[in-house]
Write an enzyme that holds these catalytic residues in place. Structure first.
Site, PDB file in Angstrom:
ATOM      1  N   ASN A   1     -10.859 -33.130 -13.532  1.00 35.96           N
ATOM      2  CA  ASN A   1     -11.346 -33.984 -14.397  1.00 35.96           C
ATOM      3  C   ASN A   1     -12.164 -35.155 -13.746  1.00 35.96           C
ATOM      4  O   ASN A   1     -13.403 -35.241 -14.177  1.00 35.96           O
ATOM      5  CB  ASN A   1     -10.326 -34.988 -15.145  1.00 35.96           C
ATOM      6  CG  ASN A   1      -9.620 -34.070 -16.282  1.00 35.96           C
ATOM      7  OD1 ASN A   1     -10.106 -32.759 -16.509  1.00 35.96           O
ATOM      8  ND2 ASN A   1      -8.571 -34.403 -16.994  1.00 35.96           N
TER       9      ASN A   1
ATOM     10  N   ARG B   1     -19.527 -21.203 -24.717  1.00 34.95           N
ATOM     11  CA  ARG B   1     -18.765 -20.902 -23.561  1.00 34.95           C
ATOM     12  C   ARG B   1     -18.029 -19.538 -23.891  1.00 34.95           C
ATOM     13  O   ARG B   1     -17.240 -19.552 -24.746  1.00 34.95           O
ATOM     14  CB  ARG B   1     -17.800 -22.045 -23.161  1.00 34.95           C
ATOM     15  CG  ARG B   1     -18.549 -23.414 -22.861  1.00 34.95           C
ATOM     16  CD  ARG B   1     -17.557 -24.184 -22.211  1.00 34.95           C
ATOM     17  NE  ARG B   1     -17.860 -25.812 -22.279  1.00 34.95           N
ATOM     18  CZ  ARG B   1     -18.827 -26.212 -21.380  1.00 34.95           C
ATOM     19  NH1 ARG B   1     -19.413 -25.457 -20.501  1.00 34.95           N
ATOM     20  NH2 ARG B   1     -18.975 -27.476 -21.605  1.00 34.95           N
TER      21      ARG B   1
ATOM     22  N   ARG C   1     -22.948 -26.976 -20.203  1.00 35.32           N
ATOM     23  CA  ARG C   1     -22.874 -27.635 -18.704  1.00 35.32           C
ATOM     24  C   ARG C   1     -21.699 -26.927 -18.000  1.00 35.32           C
ATOM     25  O   ARG C   1     -20.525 -26.727 -18.380  1.00 35.32           O
ATOM     26  CB  ARG C   1     -22.479 -29.016 -18.875  1.00 35.32           C
ATOM     27  CG  ARG C   1     -22.422 -29.850 -17.668  1.00 35.32           C
ATOM     28  CD  ARG C   1     -22.257 -31.262 -17.496  1.00 35.32           C
ATOM     29  NE  ARG C   1     -23.331 -31.851 -17.973  1.00 35.32           N
ATOM     30  CZ  ARG C   1     -23.367 -32.672 -19.063  1.00 35.32           C
ATOM     31  NH1 ARG C   1     -22.286 -33.047 -19.809  1.00 35.32           N
ATOM     32  NH2 ARG C   1     -24.316 -33.480 -19.390  1.00 35.32           N
TER      33      ARG C   1
ATOM     34  N   HIS D   1     -23.685 -26.222 -30.551  1.00 29.87           N
ATOM     35  CA  HIS D   1     -22.304 -26.290 -30.207  1.00 29.87           C
ATOM     36  C   HIS D   1     -21.612 -25.643 -31.394  1.00 29.87           C
ATOM     37  O   HIS D   1     -20.409 -25.640 -31.257  1.00 29.87           O
ATOM     38  CB  HIS D   1     -22.114 -27.730 -29.824  1.00 29.87           C
ATOM     39  CG  HIS D   1     -20.659 -27.907 -29.503  1.00 29.87           C
ATOM     40  ND1 HIS D   1     -19.744 -28.437 -30.170  1.00 29.87           N
ATOM     41  CD2 HIS D   1     -20.094 -27.551 -28.330  1.00 29.87           C
ATOM     42  CE1 HIS D   1     -18.735 -28.787 -29.547  1.00 29.87           C
ATOM     43  NE2 HIS D   1     -18.987 -28.165 -28.285  1.00 29.87           N
TER      44      HIS D   1
ATOM     45  N   TYR E   1      -6.596 -23.699 -25.262  1.00 33.20           N
ATOM     46  CA  TYR E   1      -6.835 -24.793 -25.920  1.00 33.20           C
ATOM     47  C   TYR E   1      -6.411 -24.818 -27.669  1.00 33.20           C
ATOM     48  O   TYR E   1      -6.319 -23.451 -27.857  1.00 33.20           O
ATOM     49  CB  TYR E   1      -8.329 -24.649 -26.201  1.00 33.20           C
ATOM     50  CG  TYR E   1      -9.191 -24.993 -25.045  1.00 33.20           C
ATOM     51  CD1 TYR E   1      -8.577 -25.202 -23.768  1.00 33.20           C
ATOM     52  CD2 TYR E   1     -10.581 -25.395 -24.983  1.00 33.20           C
ATOM     53  CE1 TYR E   1      -9.210 -25.561 -22.512  1.00 33.20           C
ATOM     54  CE2 TYR E   1     -11.110 -25.566 -23.738  1.00 33.20           C
ATOM     55  CZ  TYR E   1     -10.561 -25.549 -22.534  1.00 33.20           C
ATOM     56  OH  TYR E   1     -11.466 -25.859 -21.333  1.00 33.20           O
TER      57      TYR E   1
ATOM     58  N   ARG F   1      -7.864 -36.862 -28.731  1.00 35.60           N
ATOM     59  CA  ARG F   1      -7.354 -36.713 -27.455  1.00 35.60           C
ATOM     60  C   ARG F   1      -7.787 -37.226 -26.302  1.00 35.60           C
ATOM     61  O   ARG F   1      -6.797 -38.121 -25.462  1.00 35.60           O
ATOM     62  CB  ARG F   1      -7.686 -35.168 -27.068  1.00 35.60           C
ATOM     63  CG  ARG F   1      -6.938 -34.884 -25.755  1.00 35.60           C
ATOM     64  CD  ARG F   1      -7.344 -33.206 -25.432  1.00 35.60           C
ATOM     65  NE  ARG F   1      -8.906 -33.508 -24.808  1.00 35.60           N
ATOM     66  CZ  ARG F   1      -9.694 -32.972 -24.966  1.00 35.60           C
ATOM     67  NH1 ARG F   1      -9.817 -31.862 -25.643  1.00 35.60           N
ATOM     68  NH2 ARG F   1     -11.052 -33.255 -24.217  1.00 35.60           N
TER      69      ARG F   1
ATOM     70  N   HIS G   1      -7.826 -29.229 -28.965  1.00 33.03           N
ATOM     71  CA  HIS G   1      -9.310 -29.265 -28.935  1.00 33.03           C
ATOM     72  C   HIS G   1      -9.834 -29.024 -30.526  1.00 33.03           C
ATOM     73  O   HIS G   1     -11.065 -29.161 -30.752  1.00 33.03           O
ATOM     74  CB  HIS G   1      -9.943 -27.944 -28.153  1.00 33.03           C
ATOM     75  CG  HIS G   1     -11.074 -27.759 -27.987  1.00 33.03           C
ATOM     76  ND1 HIS G   1     -12.074 -26.731 -28.623  1.00 33.03           N
ATOM     77  CD2 HIS G   1     -12.013 -28.276 -27.103  1.00 33.03           C
ATOM     78  CE1 HIS G   1     -13.153 -26.847 -28.214  1.00 33.03           C
ATOM     79  NE2 HIS G   1     -13.281 -27.875 -27.221  1.00 33.03           N
TER      80      HIS G   1
END
Length: 686
Positions: A45, A374, A404, A434, A467, A563, A591
């Site tokens: 992280n 992703r 990213r 997204h 997730y 979160r 998520h």
């Protein structure tokens, strides 16, 4: 109130989140190996945080940008506070590693060697042989002198720096460096000593102690591992890019050589060696982190994988068959009958994979359209899309090249899909796509029918096991019409005058949220039922926060499950007395994005891909969709209620801006994630 009293700085709030992850590593109620994973996650992280967020602030400072953020801090002030907080955080990481993990692991039968000199003769012989046969042939020692300039040190690579003295010219010192090869395992098992523990040594320790063998004509005066973090935030001028795919490929190569923003070295490094590294990397004192232990704690994920310690891990959870699906009946048939809710990872992601797979093979399916942000390295969804195109179906796929750290992966998939005959879109100029949406167009006896999947998470079968996300299947006509409009908008310039159900960013999603919050505020002012429950990853949009403050002061009860980043101040008298914020950090990464509005006793529930962040509302293509089936609404209400009742994994945001674990006195212990695991198993067994 001034800005700092009304808002928390985004970056410092993120560091608070990483502290919450670290608290899981310290929690002795969690199995030891699971705690090890949490400590590893704090390190990965932090790497990404520096490569992206700190790098962005550094860019702003470098060009003289001094505008203050919503918390009243300039970029330079933010960097100063980040560095102070991160130094404290790194000290806490290594204190946990040294004081808790090393002795606990040894007690459990796993020894991580900290002092090379204490190897037994048998171990030392083994390591010497290992170095000569496996390591030495791979190493490339790089000396620095007048003819050999300081080498380019790759981003995130682990290296060993050394000071050398020529045995013939004893009055001069030379610098040399060796990269610890990433092609070799960093965690090296070695023979056990008299304790009969499973024993491991780190690769950099082996190289450091055998460094003399690489520089035979020199005396190695000192050596230490070091690691450089560089600016990895890509700068892409999309308007000028003739081909976005080629432009991103060019930029990816530069990521390895961006400005150095963080230098990690071990404590006790020779001052002369450190001075050379500082000078050559052009790095300030505040950005140097001296660690009391091995650099890059992400190696602990490899330690977790060592066999023989299953008793120190949680029993792996197997995602269960979805509650609203009958495995013995056709998927399209069931979607025609009723909307279907999926809750991952408690329920299997297989129906989403099968949705595309079945569509690819079904002779009645005419077209498949999907957005991909992703995806996994060996994605079955990608394979099915390629198969569909080869079967003559119209296949349109938006592959977001600007996701990213997934850019390279997505470029590979985009090229493969194009070769298979798919129509591939690379996203919109200036925006990241997204949203999570799949449309299947099928010819049936009564005409053309559109089947839609909408979700809160990526079409990634790997992360779907880690997730927490939710999604729905529907073939309601208004949703199908909107889904068609979304893809027409993404592939061309067509946008309908009226939308039925879906709300899109950056067009009007912000206005939609502000309207829904204002409606609750008005209902509270009129004495009607008013409540907001919102679950998301991050909350840092000042406009949304201000509207929540206004609603709170009007008497709206607001429960937020956030979160990560939260720039809102909760429970502050005269500002946010009716706002309560909790963060849940557990086995799975929270998520899903869920938004509940009471609406005078006629609740509206929405889900989608967007957090309450400026980037989601203004700079990305996002989709918010209503959940209208009463049965599914009740299920989502239960999910929110369980999370709001969590006493084991929830951290509550205090009016002072700190987070505290729930006081469990007088409360029934409840771990919401384990509850959902149990509930999914019980539903599957019925």
């Amino acid at each position: 109130m001034n800005k700092s009293e009304k808002f928390k700085n985004r970056e410092l709030s993120w560091l608070d989140f990483n502290y919450r992850v670290l608290s899981e590593a310290k929690d002795k109620q969690i199995p030891l190996m699971e705690r090890l994973k949490f400590l590893s996650i704090t390190a990965s992280n932090l790497d990404e945080f520096f490569m992206v967020r700190v790098a962005s602030l550094k860019d702003q400072v470098n060009v003289g940008y001094t505008k203050k953020d919503m918390a009243g801090m300039t970029p330079a002030e933010q960097i100063d506070e980040i560095m102070k907080m991160t130094h404290s955080f790194v000290a806490a990481q290594y204190s946990t590693y040294n004081r808790s993990f090393l002795p606990s692991l040894k007690k459990a039968g796993l020894k991580i060697v900290t002092e090379y000199e204490k190897l037994t003769p048998e171990q030392a012989d083994y390591v010497d042989t290992y170095f000569q046969q496996e390591v030495f042939p791979v190493l490339t020692p790089m000396a620095v002198d007048s003819s050999r300039p300081f080498p380019l040190i790759r981003n995130k690579s682990l290296n060993i720096g050394a000071l050398l003295m020529d045995k013939k010219k004893k009055d001069t010192l030379d610098f040399a460096t060796v990269q610890v090869p990433s092609v070799l395992p960093r965690v090296v098992p070695i023979p056990a000593d008299e304790d009969n523990c499973t024993t491991i040594l780190l690769l950099e320790q082996i190289i450091e102690k055998n460094l003399q063998k690489l520089f035979m004509n020199y005396k190695v005066l000192c050596a230490t591992p070091f690691r450089v973090m560089r600016n990895a935030d890509l700068t892409i001028d999309e308007d000028e890019a003739a081909d976005l795919l080629i432009e991103i490929e060019k930029q990816l190569k530069k990521r390895q050589w961006g400005e150095a923003i963080r230098l990690e070295v071990e404590e006790g490094i020779d001052k002369r060696l450190l001075k050379i590294l500082r000078r050559e990397l052009s790095i300030g004192e505040a950005a140097i982190f001296k660690t009391n232990g091995p650099l890059d704690l992400t190696f602990l994920m490899k330690v977790y994988s060592i066999e023989g310690f299953e008793k120190l891990k949680e029993a792996p959870f197997t995602p269960q068959p979805p509650k609203y699906l009958d495995p013995d009946r056709g998927l399209f048939e069931q979607i025609r009958e009723h909307d279907i809710l999926l809750h991952h990872p408690y329920e299997s992601f297989d129906p989403v994979v099968n949705f595309v797979r079945l569509a690819a093979k079904d002779p009645d399916v005419l077209a498949i359209k999907q957005t991909l942000y992703r995806v996994s390295r060996h994605s079955p969804i990608i394979a099915s899309l390629a198969e569909a195109a080869e079967n003559g179906k119209q296949v349109s796929v938006l592959v977001e090249l600007k996701a990213r750290f997934d850019e390279e992966n997505n470029i590979v998939w985009a090229r493969m899909l194009e070769k298979a005959g798919c129509h591939v879109i690379y996203g919109l100029v200036g925006l990241k796509t997204h949203s999570k949406i799949t449309l299947v167009v099928r010819r049936e006896e009564d005409g053309i029918r559109r089947y839609v999947h909408l979700g809160t998470g990526n079409y990634n079968d790997s992360t779907a096991r880690l997730y927490t996300d939710m999604g729905i299947f529907t073939c309601r006509q208004p949703y199908g019409e909107d889904a068609t409009a979304v893809f027409n908008m993404l592939s061309g310039y067509s946008e309908p005058l009226v939308w039925n159900k879906l709300s899109l960013a950056p067009a009007w999603l912000r206005d939609k949220f502000l309207f829904l919050i204002a409606r609750e505020q008005e209902n509270a002012a009129r004495g009607r039922p008013a409540k907001i429950i919102a679950k998301m990853n991050s909350l840092c949009d000042p406009g949304i926060i201000e509207s929540l403050y206004a609603a709170s002061e009007a008497g709206v009860e607001i429960q937020l499950i956030v979160r990560g980043i939260c720039c809102l101040r909760a429970g502050v008298p005269g500002l946010s007395e009716n706002i309560h914020v909790r963060s849940i950090v557990g086995t799975f990464l929270e998520h899903s994005r869920i938004y509940y509005f009471e609406n005078s006793g006629e609740p509206e529930i929405y889900m989608g891909s967007a957090d309450w962040m400026p980037r989601n509302l203004d700079k990305r293509v996002e989709i918010l969709f209503p959940v209208e089936a009463p049965e599914l609404q009740e299920e989502i209400k239960k999910v929110l209620a369980i999370q709001l009742a969590d006493t084991k994994k929830a951290h509550l945001l205090t009016p002072e801006g700190t987070y505290e674990k729930v006081d469990q006195r007088g409360k029934t212990p409840l771990n919401s994630q384990m509850y959902f695991c149990k509930h999914a198993k019980e539903s599957a067994d019925k």
